[in-house]
Design an enzyme around this catalytic site. Sequence first.
Site, PDB file in Angstrom:
ATOM      1  CG  HIS A 124      -1.917   0.972   1.386  1.00 41.36           C
ATOM      2  ND1 HIS A 124      -1.684   2.251   1.821  1.00 41.36           N
ATOM      3  CD2 HIS A 124      -3.244   0.898   1.135  1.00 41.36           C
ATOM      4  CE1 HIS A 124      -2.811   2.923   1.848  1.00 41.36           C
ATOM      5  NE2 HIS A 124      -3.786   2.131   1.425  1.00 41.36           N
ATOM      6  CG  ASP A 201       0.276  -2.674   5.858  1.00 45.89           C
ATOM      7  OD1 ASP A 201      -0.695  -2.891   6.605  1.00 45.89           O
ATOM      8  OD2 ASP A 201       0.207  -1.934   4.854  1.00 45.89           O
ATOM      9  CD  GLN A 204      -7.246  -4.463   3.758  1.00 51.80           C
ATOM     10  OE1 GLN A 204      -8.195  -5.202   4.040  1.00 51.80           O
ATOM     11  NE2 GLN A 204      -7.402  -3.181   3.501  1.00 51.80           N
ATOM     12  CE  LYS A 227      -7.529  -0.341   6.156  1.00 52.11           C
ATOM     13  NZ  LYS A 227      -8.261   0.159   4.985  1.00 52.11           N
ATOM     14  CB  CYS A 365      -3.747   3.283  -1.621  1.00 49.01           C
ATOM     15  SG  CYS A 365      -4.798   4.653  -1.175  1.00 49.01           S
TER      16      CYS A 365
END
Length: 407
Positions: A124, A201, A204, A227, A365
């Site tokens: 991202h 990261d 997600q 999220k 993104c």
Amino acid sequence: TSTFDVERIRAEFPILKLRIDDKPLVYLDNAASSQMPQPVIDRLVRYQTSQHANINRGVHYLSETATAEYEESRRKLQRFINAREDREVIFTSGTTDSINLVMHGYGRKFIGSGDEIILTTLEHHSNIVPWQMLAEEKGATIRVVPINDAGELLVDEYESLFTDRTKFVGVLHVSNALGTINPVKQMIAFAHARGVPVLVDGAQAAPHMNVDVQDLDCDFYAFSGHKMCGPTGIGILYGKAELLERMQPFKGGGDMILSVTFERTTYNSIPHKFEAGTPPIAPAVGLGAAVDYLSGIGMDAIAAYELQLLNYATEQMRDLPDVRIIGTAAAKTAVLSFEVKGVHPHDIGTLLNHEGVAVRTGHHCVQPVMLRLKVPATTRASFAFYNTMSEVDAFIAGIRTVQKIFT
Ligand code: PMP
């Protein structure tokens, strides 16, 4: 699994009862932001109506209560990701903030001229741009792990990127655009064998699977509350204590200090060293409630149900003529990026909205992914555990309607 009671779960999400253009809302934009269940909303209301004051240093009842709730939430997050200690869990404003904290706190101190940072094509923008800023400032270099046409990292290529100048690795656990689940545990072990720390990261991944930072052995793990059924404005940076202790603070201000004179300031211990100023107290308490809610359902049950949704939606979509799925990795979360021949993604999104279906369109993104896969933009449907098979049907019917309009 067949025991997954999605209707009971849906009943706890008031927003899912909305109608859009007089059609039932079909919310498939969960990778951007998920929705909030009533227990989390109630928790925010309870905090705000009976527990709120500024935290730390207060001697009065409300300040002590708010401090205790804030720190209790930190321990909930610690358990959620199985961190060794609660001081390894830092409240930030989100994944972007967490990554910037690592760039300033670790990168600016330990990465210098001629050093190399390994990132992946799937990152991202929030795990690219901070490292570019650092590379520009320090004269460091960024090396990028390529992907195949399915959207999977080429792990052999990753390994061949290491040199004796490699100082840092940043990799996303799950791709927001394609859903690819990356073999981060294996990648971390390889980096550690060469003494290189790894930031994952997890924006997600944390909402969709069981995350165990000790099992992964990652040095840093970043994710966002909004999220995963929590509020906006709150996120987490997990970091190994010994690394966090060696890092410099990112932001200066109140609460992150032990003592201040105009000659010299000494910093507070972790995690407070990284939580300057009044933190997002209510969102932190809300995120604690959100992970309680998710754990109550069970992350393994969520992952299993979402895989059923993905498999069903993928099958349905493969039956559609002139539709191409972008991102066909063997290991995926419930994300479907796709193209419809002859129809611009923006038009798809707009027409699906008339059917009550919320999807995202654009570059998500991840412009380097779009460039590599030679698509200017995609339409993305991203599922959560409160979506249903009949919503998949409504979504597929919506695409058929779009195709009818355009032929
Ligand atoms: N990384 C990934 C993989 C993401 O999907 C997102 C959110 N789209 C981010 C980072 C940034 O998260 P936030 O906007 O909450 O800081």
